[in-house]
Design an enzyme around this catalytic site. Sequence first.
Site, PDB file in Angstrom:
ATOM      1  N   VAL A  12       0.830  -1.204   0.000  1.00  0.00           N
ATOM      2  CA  VAL A  12       0.000   0.000   0.000  1.00  0.00           C
ATOM      3  C   VAL A  12       0.864   1.252   0.000  1.00  0.00           C
ATOM      4  CG1 VAL A  12      -1.658   1.301   1.389  1.00  0.00           C
ATOM      5  CG2 VAL A  12      -1.994  -1.142   1.034  1.00  0.00           C
ATOM      6  N   ASP A  31      11.199   3.801   5.335  1.00  0.00           N
ATOM      7  CA  ASP A  31      11.123   2.436   5.861  1.00  0.00           C
ATOM      8  C   ASP A  31      12.311   2.217   6.804  1.00  0.00           C
ATOM      9  OD1 ASP A  31       9.380  -0.162   4.655  1.00  0.00           O
ATOM     10  OD2 ASP A  31      11.102  -0.633   5.941  1.00  0.00           O
ATOM     11  N   PHE A 153      -8.109   0.588  -1.397  1.00  0.00           N
ATOM     12  CA  PHE A 153      -8.869  -0.558  -1.920  1.00  0.00           C
ATOM     13  C   PHE A 153      -8.123  -1.290  -3.030  1.00  0.00           C
ATOM     14  CE2 PHE A 153     -11.865   2.483  -0.151  1.00  0.00           C
ATOM     15  CZ  PHE A 153     -12.634   1.677   0.674  1.00  0.00           C
ATOM     16  N   PHE A 250     -16.099 -11.164  -8.345  1.00  0.00           N
ATOM     17  CA  PHE A 250     -15.995 -11.916  -7.080  1.00  0.00           C
ATOM     18  C   PHE A 250     -17.003 -13.052  -6.973  1.00  0.00           C
ATOM     19  CE2 PHE A 250     -12.573  -9.999  -4.709  1.00  0.00           C
ATOM     20  CZ  PHE A 250     -12.269  -8.967  -5.585  1.00  0.00           C
ATOM     21  N   CYS A 261      -5.225  -9.493   2.915  1.00  0.00           N
ATOM     22  CA  CYS A 261      -6.336  -8.649   3.393  1.00  0.00           C
ATOM     23  C   CYS A 261      -7.570  -9.408   3.839  1.00  0.00           C
ATOM     24  CB  CYS A 261      -6.729  -7.656   2.310  1.00  0.00           C
ATOM     25  SG  CYS A 261      -5.460  -6.436   2.014  1.00  0.00           S
ATOM     26  N   LYS A 322      -2.935 -15.766  -5.641  1.00  0.00           N
ATOM     27  CA  LYS A 322      -3.735 -15.451  -6.834  1.00  0.00           C
ATOM     28  C   LYS A 322      -2.751 -15.090  -7.943  1.00  0.00           C
ATOM     29  CE  LYS A 322      -4.298 -10.541  -6.266  1.00  0.00           C
ATOM     30  NZ  LYS A 322      -5.165  -9.403  -6.386  1.00  0.00           N
TER      31      LYS A 322
HETATM   32  C1  UDX Z   1      -8.300  -7.389  -1.716  1.00  0.00           C
HETATM   33  C2  UDX Z   1      -9.372  -6.353  -2.107  1.00  0.00           C
HETATM   34  O1  UDX Z   1      -9.884  -6.674  -3.410  1.00  0.00           O
HETATM   35  C3  UDX Z   1      -8.802  -4.957  -2.082  1.00  0.00           C
HETATM   36  O2  UDX Z   1      -9.839  -4.030  -2.340  1.00  0.00           O
HETATM   37  C4  UDX Z   1      -8.180  -4.697  -0.720  1.00  0.00           C
HETATM   38  O3  UDX Z   1      -7.572  -3.430  -0.683  1.00  0.00           O
HETATM   39  C5  UDX Z   1      -7.157  -5.765  -0.368  1.00  0.00           C
HETATM   40  O4  UDX Z   1      -7.765  -7.057  -0.465  1.00  0.00           O
HETATM   41  P1  UDX Z   1      -6.254  -8.631  -2.892  1.00  0.00           P
HETATM   42  O5  UDX Z   1      -6.131  -9.409  -1.626  1.00  0.00           O
HETATM   43  O6  UDX Z   1      -5.045  -8.054  -3.499  1.00  0.00           O
HETATM   44  O7  UDX Z   1      -7.283  -7.403  -2.708  1.00  0.00           O
HETATM   45  O8  UDX Z   1      -6.875  -9.595  -3.989  1.00  0.00           O
HETATM   46  P2  UDX Z   1      -8.281  -9.880  -4.696  1.00  0.00           P
HETATM   47  O9  UDX Z   1      -8.063  -9.832  -6.140  1.00  0.00           O
HETATM   48  O10 UDX Z   1      -9.370  -9.069  -4.134  1.00  0.00           O
HETATM   49  O11 UDX Z   1      -8.486 -11.409  -4.279  1.00  0.00           O
HETATM   50  C6  UDX Z   1      -8.569 -11.800  -2.919  1.00  0.00           C
HETATM   51  C7  UDX Z   1      -8.734 -13.286  -2.803  1.00  0.00           C
HETATM   52  O12 UDX Z   1     -10.026 -13.685  -3.234  1.00  0.00           O
HETATM   53  C8  UDX Z   1      -7.750 -14.114  -3.641  1.00  0.00           C
HETATM   54  O13 UDX Z   1      -7.342 -15.238  -2.892  1.00  0.00           O
HETATM   55  C9  UDX Z   1      -8.562 -14.559  -4.840  1.00  0.00           C
HETATM   56  O14 UDX Z   1      -8.111 -15.776  -5.381  1.00  0.00           O
HETATM   57  C10 UDX Z   1      -9.935 -14.718  -4.199  1.00  0.00           C
HETATM   58  N1  UDX Z   1     -11.035 -14.561  -5.157  1.00  0.00           N
HETATM   59  C11 UDX Z   1     -11.285 -13.330  -5.700  1.00  0.00           C
HETATM   60  C12 UDX Z   1     -11.842 -15.644  -5.466  1.00  0.00           C
HETATM   61  O15 UDX Z   1     -11.637 -16.753  -4.963  1.00  0.00           O
HETATM   62  N2  UDX Z   1     -12.893 -15.453  -6.332  1.00  0.00           N
HETATM   63  C13 UDX Z   1     -13.176 -14.255  -6.892  1.00  0.00           C
HETATM   64  O16 UDX Z   1     -14.131 -14.178  -7.656  1.00  0.00           O
HETATM   65  C14 UDX Z   1     -12.336 -13.155  -6.580  1.00  0.00           C
END
Ligand code: UDX
Length: 402
Positions: A12, A31, A153, A250, A261, A322
């Site tokens: 971030v 840092d 976000f 999602f 997160c 991911k």
């Molecule tokens: C998330 C939020 O999206 C972001 O707004 C916040 O600031 C930090 O957390 P991030 O953790 O980087 O971001 O990844 P994201 O792409 O949101 O995926 C989160 C997790 O959900 C991953 O493990 C991903 O594989 C899973 N996921 C996401 C699913 O299993 N299915 C989906 O449809 C979307």
Amino acid sequence: MKNVAVIGTGYVGLVTGVVLSEIGHTVTCIDNDEQKVNTLKTGQSPIYEPGLDELMAKNIDVNRLYFTTNHREAFEKANIVFIAVGTPQSDNGAADLTYIQQAAKDIAQNIVNDTIVIMKSTVPVGTNDLIETVIKENLVSNVKVDVVSNPEFLREGHAIYDIFHGDRIVIGAEVAEAGDIVEQLFSALKLPIVRTNRRSAEMIKYASNAFLATKISYINEIANLCEKMEVNVLDVADGMGLDHRIGRAFLNPGLGYGGSCFPKDTEAIAYLGRKHGFPLTIVESAIKANFHQRELFLHKVLDYFNGDVEGKIIGMLGLAFKPNTDDLREAPSLYLIEELEKHGAVVKAYDPVVKHLAQCMDSVEGVLDRADAVLLVTEWDEFKEMKIENSRVFDGRYILKK
Ligand code: UDX
């Protein structure tokens, strides 16, 4: 244009600092880790994030982006200071505020100008109030301080895109003028602004993440039922997603959410619910369903071998939590490796970016060679079109062509 300091060069902090410099502000990122700061000064990002290195190098070159371990040096010029340090999960699920408290003290002891402190880290409701008090109590210079909440976000792997194309910028301020300055800081991004008070801004972040995590757990449970009933869950997700009240995002079923997160933020808001006597039963269920999803996948593999995987070679495609990131935090792959090895299996894995685990092979071929079964664990693009010559493929992400 403003002069800004950012405390913390994790995802971030670093991405925020780099983007602020890209839109014209002068930014100094701080840092404690000297080695990390030295690497950053050369324009190299310590994290894998598409597009970040280029923007860093460019803005270092034009003298808009600096890195230091020295708070005083950064604060001498700045009148806006971001806090973007980690809020890890503590044993009871609550967010651990140790690093935030330290940042507040560093600010109090080193600022020399009237300063707006902007909280980027995800923090429980009331933390901005607390931090303002800590700063004011520890101030050594006679300066004015306002703390403004501005939750982030961005998604890993899409971080730069997300900052430039975010759905909204949330600004929670108690003093309107301070909120106005934060609004100006981001005005070049031309994004919708939500103005509110600090406590509501803090809750917007937790409630959003918990909602998205719940959406994932919901589709995962529907997917499990679909599988039992020979229903194509992806068609179901598409059909649901076209309803604009629901939306397709999602709704991808898989191995559950991981990362830095969702797991910690769902635990943190669930903790707040319990603490205030209003347990968030839906979020608590989403957390349980998320873990169950990994267990279920593991048991599918074990059942295939009648519970005996001793000596079996299990190929694993994908390790990162991911695609488009090298992050392994709360990654389902780690759970699966640990459990499979506990049962005596030999795991060979390939990930396009994660290369440092003992199980890592250099190529997909190395993973497929002599594998008794193949598990698709992260949906990297390069796996999508692949033809896997192995009859025992467990597609944990619903991406492989049959
Ligand atoms: C998330 C939020 O999206 C972001 O707004 C916040 O600031 C930090 O957390 P991030 O953790 O980087 O971001 O990844 P994201 O792409 O949101 O995926 C989160 C997790 O959900 C991953 O493990 C991903 O594989 C899973 N996921 C996401 C699913 O299993 N299915 C989906 O449809 C979307």
